[in-house]
Design a protein around this motif. Sequence first.
Motif, mmCIF file in Angstrom:
data_model
loop_
_atom_site.group_PDB
_atom_site.id
_atom_site.type_symbol
_atom_site.label_atom_id
_atom_site.label_comp_id
_atom_site.label_asym_id
_atom_site.label_seq_id
_atom_site.Cartn_x
_atom_site.Cartn_y
_atom_site.Cartn_z
ATOM 1 N N THR A 70 -5.812 3.331 -7.589
ATOM 2 C CA THR A 70 -4.589 2.967 -7.090
ATOM 3 C C THR A 70 -3.627 2.104 -7.835
ATOM 4 O O THR A 70 -4.003 1.777 -9.019
ATOM 5 N N GLN A 71 -2.502 2.070 -7.507
ATOM 6 C CA GLN A 71 -1.366 1.603 -8.255
ATOM 7 C C GLN A 71 -1.493 0.090 -8.326
ATOM 8 O O GLN A 71 -2.101 -0.463 -7.536
ATOM 9 N N THR A 72 -1.012 -0.645 -9.293
ATOM 10 C CA THR A 72 -1.229 -2.132 -9.664
ATOM 11 C C THR A 72 -0.165 -2.774 -8.747
ATOM 12 O O THR A 72 0.987 -2.472 -8.562
ATOM 13 N N ILE A 73 -0.767 -3.692 -7.804
ATOM 14 C CA ILE A 73 0.301 -4.498 -6.764
ATOM 15 C C ILE A 73 0.234 -5.738 -7.088
ATOM 16 O O ILE A 73 -0.986 -6.240 -7.757
ATOM 17 N N GLU A 74 0.998 -6.642 -6.512
ATOM 18 C CA GLU A 74 1.137 -7.953 -6.492
ATOM 19 C C GLU A 74 0.428 -8.472 -5.075
ATOM 20 O O GLU A 74 1.088 -8.176 -4.267
ATOM 21 N N VAL A 75 -0.311 -9.783 -5.014
ATOM 22 C CA VAL A 75 -0.473 -10.008 -3.865
ATOM 23 C C VAL A 75 -0.559 -11.792 -4.035
ATOM 24 O O VAL A 75 -0.280 -12.244 -5.157
ATOM 25 N N THR A 76 -0.289 -12.362 -3.066
ATOM 26 C CA THR A 76 0.135 -13.865 -2.960
ATOM 27 C C THR A 76 -1.177 -14.398 -2.117
ATOM 28 O O THR A 76 -0.979 -14.293 -0.930
#
Length: 369
Positions: A70-76
């Motif tokens: 998967t593509q790199t994503i940002e989570v909070t």
Amino acid sequence: MRKTTYLLPALVVAIVVVLSSIFVVDEREKALVLQFGQIKAVKEEPGLAFKIPLIQEVVRYDDRILSLDTQTIEVTPSDDRRLVVDAFARYRIADVVQFRQAVGVGGIRVAEDRLSGILNAQIREVLGADQVTSDRILSKDRGELMIRIRDSARVQARSLGLDVVDVRLKQTNLPQRNLEATFDRMKAEREREAADEIARGNEAAQRVRALADRTVVETLSVADRDANVIRGEADAERNRIFADAYGADPEFFAFYRSLQAYETSLKGDNSTMVMTPDSQFFEYFKNELSTNGSVTLPDPVARAEAPDAPAPDAPEAPEMPEPFNLTPVDPAPVDPAPESPEAVDPTPEAVDPAPAPEAPEADTPPADN
């Protein structure tokens, strides 16, 4: 000849038609038989299969477990610390009919794009849920979170005819803009812990040092006390011996103390003393010449026996320039005796002769009345 001419091409055409109607299904794949875009047959078992030439076609799909990054994503997470998450999944085509109907002619490429969207959505949903902090994501609870992501993605991937086998988080890092601040905070925390450890160590060292200093002081005090006691006993014994010697023969004791004074004052290779020739310090150096020209030293024993006897006239000392040097012969090393409380002048003049015993009074006869 004419029949042979038509028979050979017909035979070739028949062979081509038969070969085009036969296909082989490999054990690593599944096949669909399509006729004008419609599914006519599903071939999941390996082996030979048949189709209508020129009307039907065969579409093959891989039946093995496939990988998707998967593509790199940002989570909070719930503690508002943003994380950069990189994941990958393992999946396989479970239902080729439903897969064909869902992705159409796009095949694997379209299916992976749609599956990637499902995975990213589930990663954000699970990692951004309540009670899921960044510390939990980075701890051993990470495996439980990955199982939750896999189960949620598996339910949605069934509509694509896919079965999600596993989901793993490869990397979970902080964004670059927050990385330095986090490192500084971690460094400050470690420095605080190190300072606490150093302070506790210094405190323990101070206690040990204070105990050692107290032990040293106590030991030295006891040693000094014992030394003073022994020194006092020795001084008392020395004074007793000196007192006994003085009481036994005062004149010889004065002579002995004079010799000790000479030994102490005339040490060294060259001793220079300035004094008058008739000084009492060299009382015992005044020699008397005998009749044969030899030197006769005064006898302290004889002088003690007859203290009131007049000393013989000493020859007149020649005039000598002052100062004059005396180079004594080094005697055997003798430790100087310490001064007793009752100091005695080394010169014979400083020692009072023992008083002569009083003669008993003569008995006088009683007077006649």
